[in-house]
Each structure stands twice: as C-alpha cells, then as structure tokens.
Motif scaffolding. Structure first.
Motif, PDB file in Angstrom:
ATOM      1  N   ASN A   1       0.815  -1.220   0.000  1.00 38.09           N
ATOM      2  CA  ASN A   1       0.000   0.000   0.000  1.00 38.09           C
ATOM      3  C   ASN A   1       0.844   1.264   0.000  1.00 38.09           C
ATOM      4  OD1 ASN A   1      -2.484  -1.235  -0.181  1.00 38.09           O
ATOM      5  ND2 ASN A   1      -2.800  -1.316   2.039  1.00 38.09           N
ATOM      6  N   LEU A   2       1.960   1.249   0.740  1.00 36.50           N
ATOM      7  CA  LEU A   2       2.815   2.440   0.764  1.00 36.50           C
ATOM      8  C   LEU A   2       3.492   2.636  -0.599  1.00 36.50           C
ATOM      9  CD1 LEU A   2       4.064   4.868   2.096  1.00 36.50           C
ATOM     10  CD2 LEU A   2       5.735   3.359   3.214  1.00 36.50           C
ATOM     11  N   VAL A   3       3.945   1.552  -1.201  1.00 40.07           N
ATOM     12  CA  VAL A   3       4.553   1.673  -2.533  1.00 40.07           C
ATOM     13  C   VAL A   3       3.518   2.181  -3.540  1.00 40.07           C
ATOM     14  CG1 VAL A   3       5.604   0.422  -4.456  1.00 40.07           C
ATOM     15  CG2 VAL A   3       6.330  -0.077  -2.108  1.00 40.07           C
ATOM     16  N   ARG A   4       2.309   1.658  -3.437  1.00 37.43           N
ATOM     17  CA  ARG A   4       1.239   2.110  -4.350  1.00 37.43           C
ATOM     18  C   ARG A   4       1.030   3.612  -4.203  1.00 37.43           C
ATOM     19  NH1 ARG A   4      -2.608  -1.209  -2.868  1.00 37.43           N
ATOM     20  NH2 ARG A   4      -2.473  -2.684  -4.602  1.00 37.43           N
ATOM     21  N   HIS A   5       1.024   4.090  -2.953  1.00 38.90           N
ATOM     22  CA  HIS A   5       0.835   5.520  -2.700  1.00 38.90           C
ATOM     23  C   HIS A   5       1.966   6.347  -3.323  1.00 38.90           C
ATOM     24  CE1 HIS A   5      -0.382   9.172  -0.660  1.00 38.90           C
ATOM     25  NE2 HIS A   5       0.891   9.350  -0.348  1.00 38.90           N
ATOM     26  N   VAL A   6       3.202   5.892  -3.127  1.00 38.20           N
ATOM     27  CA  VAL A   6       4.342   6.626  -3.692  1.00 38.20           C
ATOM     28  C   VAL A   6       4.246   6.670  -5.214  1.00 38.20           C
ATOM     29  CG1 VAL A   6       6.856   6.596  -4.008  1.00 38.20           C
ATOM     30  CG2 VAL A   6       5.882   6.183  -1.735  1.00 38.20           C
ATOM     31  N   LYS A   7       3.908   5.532  -5.795  1.00 36.21           N
ATOM     32  CA  LYS A   7       3.860   5.456  -7.272  1.00 36.21           C
ATOM     33  C   LYS A   7       2.697   6.269  -7.855  1.00 36.21           C
ATOM     34  CE  LYS A   7       4.738   2.046 -10.030  1.00 36.21           C
ATOM     35  NZ  LYS A   7       5.931   2.565 -10.731  1.00 36.21           N
ATOM     36  N   LEU A   8       1.547   6.186  -7.215  1.00 35.06           N
ATOM     37  CA  LEU A   8       0.351   6.798  -7.807  1.00 35.06           C
ATOM     38  C   LEU A   8       0.024   8.173  -7.238  1.00 35.06           C
ATOM     39  CD1 LEU A   8      -1.955   3.629  -7.968  1.00 35.06           C
ATOM     40  CD2 LEU A   8      -0.384   4.518  -9.709  1.00 35.06           C
ATOM     41  N   GLY A   9       0.457   8.422  -5.993  1.00 38.83           N
ATOM     42  CA  GLY A   9       0.056   9.662  -5.341  1.00 38.83           C
ATOM     43  C   GLY A   9       1.144  10.703  -5.202  1.00 38.83           C
ATOM     44  N   CYS A  10       2.356  10.378  -5.609  1.00 40.80           N
ATOM     45  CA  CYS A  10       3.491  11.300  -5.428  1.00 40.80           C
ATOM     46  C   CYS A  10       4.217  11.487  -6.762  1.00 40.80           C
ATOM     47  CB  CYS A  10       4.450  10.753  -4.370  1.00 40.80           C
ATOM     48  SG  CYS A  10       3.698  10.522  -2.752  1.00 40.80           S
ATOM     49  N   PRO A  11       3.710  12.382  -7.606  1.00 39.95           N
ATOM     50  CA  PRO A  11       4.267  12.515  -8.960  1.00 39.95           C
ATOM     51  C   PRO A  11       5.706  12.993  -9.017  1.00 39.95           C
ATOM     52  CG  PRO A  11       2.673  14.256  -8.498  1.00 39.95           C
ATOM     53  CD  PRO A  11       2.567  13.272  -7.373  1.00 39.95           C
ATOM     54  N   ASN A  12       6.192  13.586  -7.909  1.00 40.27           N
ATOM     55  CA  ASN A  12       7.570  14.089  -7.898  1.00 40.27           C
ATOM     56  C   ASN A  12       8.561  13.112  -7.281  1.00 40.27           C
ATOM     57  OD1 ASN A  12       7.032  16.930  -8.896  1.00 40.27           O
ATOM     58  ND2 ASN A  12       5.603  16.742  -7.182  1.00 40.27           N
ATOM     59  N   LEU A  13       8.071  11.906  -6.979  1.00 39.33           N
ATOM     60  CA  LEU A  13       8.942  10.857  -6.449  1.00 39.33           C
ATOM     61  C   LEU A  13       8.991   9.711  -7.450  1.00 39.33           C
ATOM     62  CD1 LEU A  13       7.771  10.684  -2.706  1.00 39.33           C
ATOM     63  CD2 LEU A  13       9.472  12.198  -3.759  1.00 39.33           C
ATOM     64  N   ILE A  14      10.160   9.078  -7.547  1.00 36.54           N
ATOM     65  CA  ILE A  14      10.317   7.904  -8.413  1.00 36.54           C
ATOM     66  C   ILE A  14      10.551   6.710  -7.499  1.00 36.54           C
ATOM     67  CG2 ILE A  14      11.701   6.805 -10.233  1.00 36.54           C
ATOM     68  CD1 ILE A  14      12.600   9.710 -11.003  1.00 36.54           C
ATOM     69  N   PHE A  15       9.533   5.846  -7.377  1.00 37.57           N
ATOM     70  CA  PHE A  15       9.721   4.656  -6.556  1.00 37.57           C
ATOM     71  C   PHE A  15      10.786   3.783  -7.191  1.00 37.57           C
ATOM     72  CE2 PHE A  15       8.898   0.110  -5.963  1.00 37.57           C
ATOM     73  CZ  PHE A  15       9.183   0.028  -4.606  1.00 37.57           C
ATOM     74  N   SER A  16      11.827   3.459  -6.392  1.00 33.90           N
ATOM     75  CA  SER A  16      12.972   2.745  -6.960  1.00 33.90           C
ATOM     76  C   SER A  16      13.286   1.435  -6.263  1.00 33.90           C
ATOM     77  CB  SER A  16      14.211   3.652  -6.912  1.00 33.90           C
ATOM     78  OG  SER A  16      13.967   4.845  -7.644  1.00 33.90           O
ATOM     79  N   GLY A  17      12.576   1.121  -5.154  1.00 34.43           N
ATOM     80  CA  GLY A  17      12.854  -0.144  -4.493  1.00 34.43           C
ATOM     81  C   GLY A  17      12.580  -0.094  -3.008  1.00 34.43           C
ATOM     82  N   LEU A  18      13.115  -1.088  -2.295  1.00 38.25           N
ATOM     83  CA  LEU A  18      12.874  -1.278  -0.870  1.00 38.25           C
ATOM     84  C   LEU A  18      14.193  -1.294  -0.107  1.00 38.25           C
ATOM     85  CD1 LEU A  18      10.317  -4.248  -1.138  1.00 38.25           C
ATOM     86  CD2 LEU A  18       9.796  -1.789  -1.075  1.00 38.25           C
ATOM     87  N   MET A  19      14.135  -0.850   1.155  1.00 37.14           N
ATOM     88  CA  MET A  19      15.327  -0.821   2.006  1.00 37.14           C
ATOM     89  C   MET A  19      14.990  -1.411   3.369  1.00 37.14           C
ATOM     90  SD  MET A  19      16.716   1.017   4.793  1.00 37.14           S
ATOM     91  CE  MET A  19      17.219   2.721   5.011  1.00 37.14           C
ATOM     92  N   THR A  20      15.950  -2.082   3.979  1.00 33.76           N
ATOM     93  CA  THR A  20      15.788  -2.498   5.370  1.00 33.76           C
ATOM     94  C   THR A  20      17.104  -2.374   6.110  1.00 33.76           C
ATOM     95  OG1 THR A  20      14.742  -4.131   6.816  1.00 33.76           O
ATOM     96  CG2 THR A  20      16.302  -5.001   5.194  1.00 33.76           C
ATOM     97  N   ILE A  21      17.002  -2.195   7.429  1.00 32.01           N
ATOM     98  CA  ILE A  21      18.196  -2.094   8.265  1.00 32.01           C
ATOM     99  C   ILE A  21      18.507  -3.427   8.927  1.00 32.01           C
ATOM    100  CG2 ILE A  21      19.067  -1.077  10.409  1.00 32.01           C
ATOM    101  CD1 ILE A  21      17.929   1.580   9.458  1.00 32.01           C
ATOM    102  N   GLY A  22      17.484  -4.209   9.282  1.00 32.07           N
ATOM    103  CA  GLY A  22      17.775  -5.483   9.939  1.00 32.07           C
ATOM    104  C   GLY A  22      17.662  -5.355  11.436  1.00 32.07           C
ATOM    105  N   MET A  23      18.564  -6.002  12.152  1.00 31.07           N
ATOM    106  CA  MET A  23      18.438  -6.101  13.596  1.00 31.07           C
ATOM    107  C   MET A  23      18.977  -4.861  14.305  1.00 31.07           C
ATOM    108  SD  MET A  23      16.968  -8.976  13.623  1.00 31.07           S
ATOM    109  CE  MET A  23      16.949  -9.697  15.260  1.00 31.07           C
ATOM    110  N   LEU A  24      18.676  -4.787  15.604  1.00 26.24           N
ATOM    111  CA  LEU A  24      19.031  -3.629  16.409  1.00 26.24           C
ATOM    112  C   LEU A  24      20.529  -3.355  16.395  1.00 26.24           C
ATOM    113  CD1 LEU A  24      17.871  -1.517  18.298  1.00 26.24           C
ATOM    114  CD2 LEU A  24      18.215  -3.088  20.192  1.00 26.24           C
ATOM    115  N   ASP A  25      21.335  -4.413  16.414  1.00 29.04           N
ATOM    116  CA  ASP A  25      22.789  -4.210  16.442  1.00 29.04           C
ATOM    117  C   ASP A  25      23.354  -4.055  15.023  1.00 29.04           C
ATOM    118  OD1 ASP A  25      22.499  -6.739  15.454  1.00 29.04           O
ATOM    119  OD2 ASP A  25      23.798  -7.726  16.913  1.00 29.04           O
ATOM    120  N   TYR A  26      22.467  -3.806  14.086  1.00 26.98           N
ATOM    121  CA  TYR A  26      22.840  -3.598  12.682  1.00 26.98           C
ATOM    122  C   TYR A  26      23.359  -4.858  11.992  1.00 26.98           C
ATOM    123  CZ  TYR A  26      22.067   1.305  13.479  1.00 26.98           C
ATOM    124  OH  TYR A  26      21.481   2.490  13.793  1.00 26.98           O
ATOM    125  N   SER A  27      23.275  -6.003  12.694  1.00 24.96           N
ATOM    126  CA  SER A  27      23.593  -7.230  11.978  1.00 24.96           C
ATOM    127  C   SER A  27      22.258  -7.758  11.488  1.00 24.96           C
ATOM    128  CB  SER A  27      24.236  -8.258  12.911  1.00 24.96           C
ATOM    129  OG  SER A  27      23.290  -8.695  13.852  1.00 24.96           O
TER     130      SER A  27
END
Length: 243
Positions: free
Chosen positions: A153-179
């Motif tokens: 749903n968030l990606v859909r919003h960026v793609k369809l509702g935010c004409p000045n943004l280019i949806f380019s993918g997904l990001m994650t950080i992972g665990m608390l200790d950055y591993s």
C-alpha cells in the motif's frame, strides 16, 4: 599515526570492499555493475570522503541531515548522495535545498513523509527524486520502517500519489545491532515479489537496499542491489561525546 597514513587507509579499505562486493555479485550470478556500494561517511570529515572519491567512487551516503548539508557543498558536485537515515518532516526542505546532487532518499516509511517530500521537491523545482520504501523486517519497535504487511500500500501511494517521487525499491536495516539475519533479507525479498506482482513492476526495476559492513556479502548473495558500508571503509564512527 599521521593524518595522511590514516587517509590512505580509507581508499585502500574501499577498494577491498568493492572487490568483496564484486565477488559476492559473481557468486550470486550477477555482474558487479548490478550491485551499488554506498560509502557511508557518518561522523567522518569531508576530507575522508574526498579520498575515497579520488579512488574513483561517486556514491556516498549520510544518516543525518545536518551532516550531509555541511559536507555536500565541500565536495564535488558529481557525487551521488544517498540519504539513509530517518527523515523528519521539518528537515526535508533543508535536505533538498542544501544538497542539489541528492540522488536518492532510502528511508521513506510512511505516507506523510512521502507526501511532504513530494511537495518540497515540487516547490523547489527539482526534478523527480528517487526514493526507496523502508521496511521494518525485524519487528523491533525501535526500528523505523513500514510493517511488511503495509509495504504494497505504501509503494502504491508513492507510485500513484506522489508525482515528484520515483519509486525505486525497498530498504531495510535489519536487527538492532545492525547485523541482519537471512530472515530479514528474505522478508525484504518477499516484499519485493509482492510489490512487483501487485503493481506490475519488473523486479529489476525494484532495488533491494540491504546489507551493511557486517553482512554485505551475504546480503548480495541473497539479492541485494545496494549495500551501505560505513565503518569497514571509514573506520569506527567518532561521536563527539566520547572521550
């Protein structure tokens, strides 16, 4: 140790990271060009960034708006800056106005921040900006990011509702200790499959930004296209409060 010796170390460390990333890409059946290394210079001076730049690199990342707006004007304009930290609404304008060569925001994690960045890009007359949607793959409350169940749903919003943004993918950080664990990487990969299916996006047009200093090779082997490497290139972070 004299300063030049330390500075030489960052360029050497960068070359080593790049070689390891290329080997991991080849192990995963991809060409080295399909994996981007973002050199994250958090808490480090512009002179160290310049050294890695002089070694041929152009892609750098920062976690804090104040740092990136201070450093970017001191450095060449052909750097492609990635903002990878949590972005507060009151800092968006200073980030976008202060860093004309901002290439990507990797940390869009709800509709409000997406809408705000979209409006500021338009008001400044900037060309559309690439963004990644940040997903909380570990379920930790301390982590920013949309829950995997809300990703489509968030990606859909960026793609369809935010004409000045280019949806380019997904990001994650992972665990608390950055591993990160393979589960975190797998979760992000599953999110990509769902997003691409629901919104009819080719998977090669949906990046996976996952993997840091401790686990970037494993992340690349599991499909990452964008790894964010700080301490392995630049050394341990220097916080002013520490003695």
């Amino acid at each position: 140790m004299s300063a030049p010796a330390v500075e030489g170390a960052a360029a050497a460390a960068f070359r080593s990271v790049l070689a390891r990333a290329h080997q991991a890409a080849e192990r995963s059946g991809r060409s080295p060009e399909q994996v981007r290394v973002v050199a994250v210079s958090k808490t480090k001076p512009a002179s160290l960034v310049r050294q890695v730049y002089d070694a041929g690199h152009r892609c750098f990342g920062e976690n804090y708006v104040q740092e990136i707006v201070e450093k970017a004007p001191q450095l060449p304009v052909d750097i492609e800056w990635h903002f990878i930290g949590n972005l507060q609404r009151n800092k968006v304008k200073s980030l976008l106005a202060g860093v004309p060569n901002l290439h990507m925001i990797e940390s869009v994690d709800d509709e409000k921040i997406a809408n705000h960045v979209d409006r500021v890009v338009a008001s400044l007359g900037r060309k559309p900006l690439k963004v990644l949607v940040q997903v909380n793959t570990s379920g930790e409350e301390s982590k920013f990011g949309v829950d995997p169940s809300g990703c489509v749903n968030l990606v859909r919003h960026v793609k369809l509702g935010c004409p000045n943004l280019i949806f380019s993918g997904l990001m994650t950080i992972g665990m608390l200790d950055y591993s990160s664990t393979p589960e975190n990487f797998k979760t992000l990969s599953i999110c990509r499959a769902e997003v691409c299916k629901e919104l009819e996006i080719p998977e090669e047009q949906c990046e996976l930004s996952m993997g840091m200093s401790a686990d970037f090779e494993q992340a690349i082997e599991m499909g990452s296209t964008n790894v964010r490497i700080g301490s392995t290139i630049f050394g341990a972070r220097e916080y002013k409060k520490e003695k």
